[in-house]
Design a protein around this motif. Structure first.
Motif, PDB file in Angstrom:
ATOM      1  N   GLY A 298       0.819  -1.222   0.000  1.00 36.78           N
ATOM      2  CA  GLY A 298       0.000   0.000   0.000  1.00 36.78           C
ATOM      3  C   GLY A 298       0.845   1.261   0.000  1.00 36.78           C
ATOM      4  O   GLY A 298       0.428   2.299  -0.526  1.00 36.78           O
ATOM      5  N   ALA A 299       2.016   1.181   0.588  1.00 40.73           N
ATOM      6  CA  ALA A 299       2.873   2.373   0.686  1.00 40.73           C
ATOM      7  C   ALA A 299       3.515   2.720  -0.651  1.00 40.73           C
ATOM      8  O   ALA A 299       3.923   3.863  -0.867  1.00 40.73           O
ATOM      9  CB  ALA A 299       3.942   2.154   1.752  1.00 40.73           C
ATOM     10  N   VAL A 300       3.602   1.732  -1.566  1.00 39.56           N
ATOM     11  CA  VAL A 300       4.285   1.971  -2.845  1.00 39.56           C
ATOM     12  C   VAL A 300       3.601   3.081  -3.638  1.00 39.56           C
ATOM     13  O   VAL A 300       4.249   3.993  -4.153  1.00 39.56           O
ATOM     14  CB  VAL A 300       4.339   0.665  -3.678  1.00 39.56           C
ATOM     15  N   GLN A 301       2.269   3.047  -3.719  1.00 38.93           N
ATOM     16  CA  GLN A 301       1.533   4.027  -4.510  1.00 38.93           C
ATOM     17  C   GLN A 301       1.718   5.456  -3.985  1.00 38.93           C
ATOM     18  O   GLN A 301       1.535   6.414  -4.715  1.00 38.93           O
ATOM     19  CB  GLN A 301       0.046   3.678  -4.507  1.00 38.93           C
ATOM     20  N   ASP A 302       2.080   5.590  -2.710  1.00 38.55           N
ATOM     21  CA  ASP A 302       2.192   6.913  -2.088  1.00 38.55           C
ATOM     22  C   ASP A 302       3.618   7.449  -2.108  1.00 38.55           C
ATOM     23  O   ASP A 302       3.898   8.481  -1.501  1.00 38.55           O
ATOM     24  CB  ASP A 302       1.695   6.864  -0.637  1.00 38.55           C
ATOM     25  N   ILE A 303       4.528   6.768  -2.791  1.00 38.71           N
ATOM     26  CA  ILE A 303       5.936   7.186  -2.776  1.00 38.71           C
ATOM     27  C   ILE A 303       6.090   8.650  -3.145  1.00 38.71           C
ATOM     28  O   ILE A 303       6.721   9.424  -2.411  1.00 38.71           O
ATOM     29  CB  ILE A 303       6.782   6.294  -3.723  1.00 38.71           C
ATOM     30  N   GLU A 304       5.487   9.051  -4.278  1.00 43.30           N
ATOM     31  CA  GLU A 304       5.651  10.433  -4.745  1.00 43.30           C
ATOM     32  C   GLU A 304       5.107  11.460  -3.745  1.00 43.30           C
ATOM     33  O   GLU A 304       5.850  12.325  -3.287  1.00 43.30           O
ATOM     34  CB  GLU A 304       4.993  10.601  -6.123  1.00 43.30           C
ATOM     35  N   PRO A 305       3.777  11.392  -3.430  1.00 46.68           N
ATOM     36  CA  PRO A 305       3.249  12.380  -2.478  1.00 46.68           C
ATOM     37  C   PRO A 305       3.972  12.350  -1.139  1.00 46.68           C
ATOM     38  O   PRO A 305       4.196  13.404  -0.542  1.00 46.68           O
ATOM     39  CB  PRO A 305       1.776  12.004  -2.311  1.00 46.68           C
ATOM     40  N   ILE A 318      13.270   2.055   0.775  1.00 51.18           N
ATOM     41  CA  ILE A 318      13.912   0.968   0.011  1.00 51.18           C
ATOM     42  C   ILE A 318      13.501   0.978  -1.460  1.00 51.18           C
ATOM     43  O   ILE A 318      14.013   0.192  -2.245  1.00 51.18           O
ATOM     44  CB  ILE A 318      13.665  -0.423   0.645  1.00 51.18           C
ATOM     45  N   GLY A 319      12.576   1.874  -1.828  1.00 53.46           N
ATOM     46  CA  GLY A 319      12.211   2.011  -3.231  1.00 53.46           C
ATOM     47  C   GLY A 319      11.039   1.126  -3.623  1.00 53.46           C
ATOM     48  O   GLY A 319      10.746   0.124  -2.966  1.00 53.46           O
ATOM     49  N   ALA A 320      10.373   1.497  -4.726  1.00 53.11           N
ATOM     50  CA  ALA A 320       9.147   0.819  -5.151  1.00 53.11           C
ATOM     51  C   ALA A 320       9.395  -0.650  -5.472  1.00 53.11           C
ATOM     52  O   ALA A 320       8.683  -1.529  -5.000  1.00 53.11           O
ATOM     53  CB  ALA A 320       8.550   1.539  -6.358  1.00 53.11           C
ATOM     54  N   ARG A 321      10.433  -0.879  -6.290  1.00 53.02           N
ATOM     55  CA  ARG A 321      10.635  -2.251  -6.782  1.00 53.02           C
ATOM     56  C   ARG A 321      10.905  -3.225  -5.640  1.00 53.02           C
ATOM     57  O   ARG A 321      10.276  -4.266  -5.522  1.00 53.02           O
ATOM     58  CB  ARG A 321      11.795  -2.273  -7.776  1.00 53.02           C
ATOM     59  N   VAL A 365       8.344  -2.642 -11.142  1.00 53.63           N
ATOM     60  CA  VAL A 365       7.884  -1.256 -11.044  1.00 53.63           C
ATOM     61  C   VAL A 365       9.054  -0.348 -10.639  1.00 53.63           C
ATOM     62  O   VAL A 365      10.000  -0.787  -9.982  1.00 53.63           O
ATOM     63  CB  VAL A 365       6.729  -1.154 -10.024  1.00 53.63           C
ATOM     64  N   THR A 366       8.981   0.921 -11.078  1.00 53.44           N
ATOM     65  CA  THR A 366       9.994   1.897 -10.654  1.00 53.44           C
ATOM     66  C   THR A 366       9.334   2.978  -9.809  1.00 53.44           C
ATOM     67  O   THR A 366       8.103   3.054  -9.761  1.00 53.44           O
ATOM     68  CB  THR A 366      10.646   2.585 -11.871  1.00 53.44           C
ATOM     69  N   ASP A 367      10.153   3.802  -9.176  1.00 52.62           N
ATOM     70  CA  ASP A 367       9.599   4.849  -8.325  1.00 52.62           C
ATOM     71  C   ASP A 367       8.699   5.791  -9.115  1.00 52.62           C
ATOM     72  O   ASP A 367       7.726   6.316  -8.580  1.00 52.62           O
ATOM     73  CB  ASP A 367      10.727   5.651  -7.661  1.00 52.62           C
ATOM     74  N   ARG A 372       1.021   3.765 -10.238  1.00 49.52           N
ATOM     75  CA  ARG A 372       0.139   2.840 -10.969  1.00 49.52           C
ATOM     76  C   ARG A 372      -0.284   1.650 -10.120  1.00 49.52           C
ATOM     77  O   ARG A 372      -1.273   0.979 -10.427  1.00 49.52           O
ATOM     78  CB  ARG A 372       0.844   2.324 -12.222  1.00 49.52           C
ATOM     79  N   THR A 373       0.462   1.368  -9.070  1.00 50.38           N
ATOM     80  CA  THR A 373       0.097   0.215  -8.242  1.00 50.38           C
ATOM     81  C   THR A 373      -1.239   0.442  -7.540  1.00 50.38           C
ATOM     82  O   THR A 373      -1.801  -0.472  -6.972  1.00 50.38           O
ATOM     83  CB  THR A 373       1.166  -0.080  -7.161  1.00 50.38           C
ATOM     84  N   ASN A 374      -1.739   1.690  -7.612  1.00 50.11           N
ATOM     85  CA  ASN A 374      -3.049   1.983  -7.024  1.00 50.11           C
ATOM     86  C   ASN A 374      -4.128   1.076  -7.596  1.00 50.11           C
ATOM     87  O   ASN A 374      -5.065   0.689  -6.895  1.00 50.11           O
ATOM     88  CB  ASN A 374      -3.411   3.455  -7.243  1.00 50.11           C
TER      89      ASN A 374
END
Lengths: 403, 118
Positions: A298-305, A318-321, A365-367, A372-374
């Motif tokens: 769940g945290a992956v989709q929020d990386i940017e914000p 640790i990054g999206a991937r 997936v990349t950062d 998109r993982t949403n």
């Protein structure tokens, strides 16, 4: 006579307080009206007391040590019992006038209007679609152990259904306001933006709706229960509250989030007095790993914000991937662990598969594509319902095996 | 284990809150002040109960309509619920009486004025 002296002492205290409150709280020229209303209210209360106190005593709800009362009765009600409504009606309206008068005088009358919408906002903020995720583990753990529905089960299930989520997400949204503002995903099914003037009332609402339940539940058990309730409540607060902010500490964030869902089950087991077996521990560990994976993904989709708001999480660090791969790995281990539990536990290993299938496409997936993982995360909410269904079937199977 | 008493109390509280809501008397007029008044009232009366229990005056009954669950010796779980009801009832009666008293002189003076106009 003891009861009479006790009553007179408390009435005296109430009368003094009432007179003081009225002197400061009731506007000049309205004192007559105030005491007239007090008189009217007491007349009605006295009649109600005579009737219902008699009924309550008649139903043997309580009685009195005969040597301590005067013996004068109206119906079945000893005359001293009328001291309760008398003390209340003498003191409390004065307090009320004092509080409301002060409020109106200082011009902050608007406080009631600013509170408008707090409860609907709080309910929206508490993610009703996810309420079941905390109530179910509690109810299932307790019911499967005690095999009966008693008041503790009902109260506890209600607590973990609504007040618990109100606190968890309410506190979270208050302290997340900054980053939520930059996140268009919040405000609908996945949480609501909470206006700043509602922040303080929201924290109060969380406290008021949670503390009584925690106290009542704590009464129903011993040290093991107190420990699990304390861990549960601490995890709810520590996850997002300023100063602790466990959600911004990589790994600790996933651990705390998983505790939010596993601790209700542990509380249920403690309330039911379950015996600790290896199978049970493996089951709880698997559930815990599942929860960690869910949080991490769940945290992956929020990386940017999150990065823009300067908020850290397991995914931003640790990054999206690597986060996606970690989540898939955790689900895999959770599924395999279930194979080691007593029958029909191993059936639950199947549940890991849809989660892995749902998230595996994001293996690379990349950062920058993390948002998109949403899509997968949205499916995830409904996937949980499917898993709940399967888990329920397994529980029913287990129930029939052991009865 | 009977829940009749507890359920009756909760129904009573609901009715008081419905009156409160309909006429904007207490919680629906100033929620914060009402919450403070309720808390103070319940704590005060609960202290009274505990004093009475400590002195050996109040004894819990064995009524079949009560749950039989105790918060403390001789203090059933229903007692604080009853006290909440008592405070709500008191405040709805008082604020309601104030509302009625505020109305009487107003209508009287209106009638007088009407007469003067005739």
């Amino acid at each position: 006579m003891t009861y009479l002296w006790l009553a007179l002492a408390f009435i005296a205290a109430a009368a003094i307080a009432g007179a003081l409150f009225a002197r400061h709280g009731v506007r000049r020229g309205e004192a007559g009206k105030h005491w007239k209303a007090v008189g009217l209210a007491f007349t009605a209360l006295a009649v109600l007391t005579a009737v219902f106190d008699s009924v309550m005593i008649g139903m043997e709800l309580f009685h009195y040590d005969a040597s301590h009362i005067l013996g004068v009765k109206i119906g079945l009600a000893p005359i001293e019992d009328f001291a309760y409504p008398l003390a209340g009606v003498v003191a409390l309206p004065g307090l009320w006038m004092w509080l409301t008068g002060k409020r109106e005088g200082s011009g902050s009358r608007s406080s009631s209007s600013t509170l408008k919408g707090l409860v609907p906002q709080a309910l929206l903020a508490s993610r009703p679609v996810s309420w079941i995720n905390t109530a179910y583990p509690f109810a299932a753990a307790m019911l499967l152990t005690t095999r009966e529905i008693d008041w503790v089960l009902v109260v506890g299930t209600f607590y973990f259904l609504i007040p618990y989520n109100l606190a968890m997400y309410g506190i979270n949204d208050v302290f997340d306001y900054e980053s939520d503002l930059k996140n268009p995903r919040k405000g609908g099914i996945e949480g609501a933006l909470l206006q700043p003037h509602l922040h303080r009332p929201m924290l109060w609402l969380a406290a008021i709706t949670n503390v009584p339940f925690l106290v009542v539940l704590a009464f129903a058990g011993g040290p093991a229960l107190w420990m699990s309730l304390a861990v549960s409540a601490f995890a709810v607060v520590a996850y997002s509250v300023a100063g602790l902010r466990f959600k911004e500490r990589p790994v600790l964030d996933s651990l705390t989030s998983s505790t939010h869902f596993v601790s209700p089950a542990v509380v249920g087991l403690a309330l039911a007095g379950a015996s600790v077996t290896p199978g049970l521990l493996i089951l709880l560990a698997a559930f815990f790993l599942w929860g960690m994976a869910a949080h991490a993904f769940g945290a992956v989709q929020d990386i940017e914000p999150d990065r823009q708001a300067g908020i850290g999480s397991i995914a931003t660090v640790i990054g999206a991937r690597r986060t996606v791969r970690l989540a898939v790995g955790l689900w895999l281990v959770a599924g395999l662990a279930m194979l080691a539990t007593p029958w029909p536990g191993p059936l639950a290993a199947i549940i890991a598969i849809p989660y892995i299938v749902n998230c595996a496409p994001y293996w690379n997936v990349t950062d920058t594509t993390a948002a998109r993982t949403n899509v997968a995360w949205r499916r995830f909410i409904w996937l949980n319902y499917g898993s709940g269904f399967l888990v329920t079937l397994i529980f029913i199977l287990q129930w029939s095996f052991t009865s | 284990m009977g829940a009749l008493y507890l359920v009756s109390l909760l129904l009573g509280i609901t009715c008081m809150l419905l009156l409160d809501h309909r006429f904007r008397l207490f919680f629906w007029r100033d929620a914060k002040a009402a919450a403070i008044v309720t808390a103070v009232g319940v704590i005060f009366l609960l202290a009274w109960d505990l004093a009475g229990i400590g002195l050996g005056i109040f004894l819990r009954g064995e009524g079949t309509i009560a749950t039989g669950l105790l918060l403390a010796p001789e203090l059933p779980i229903e007692e604080p619920v009853f006290l909440i009801f008592l405070v709500l009832c008191t405040m709805v009666l008082y604020t309601g009486a104030r509302r009625l008293l505020d109305r009487i002189p107003a209508t009287r003076s209106e009638k007088q004025r009407e007469r003067e106009n005739v």
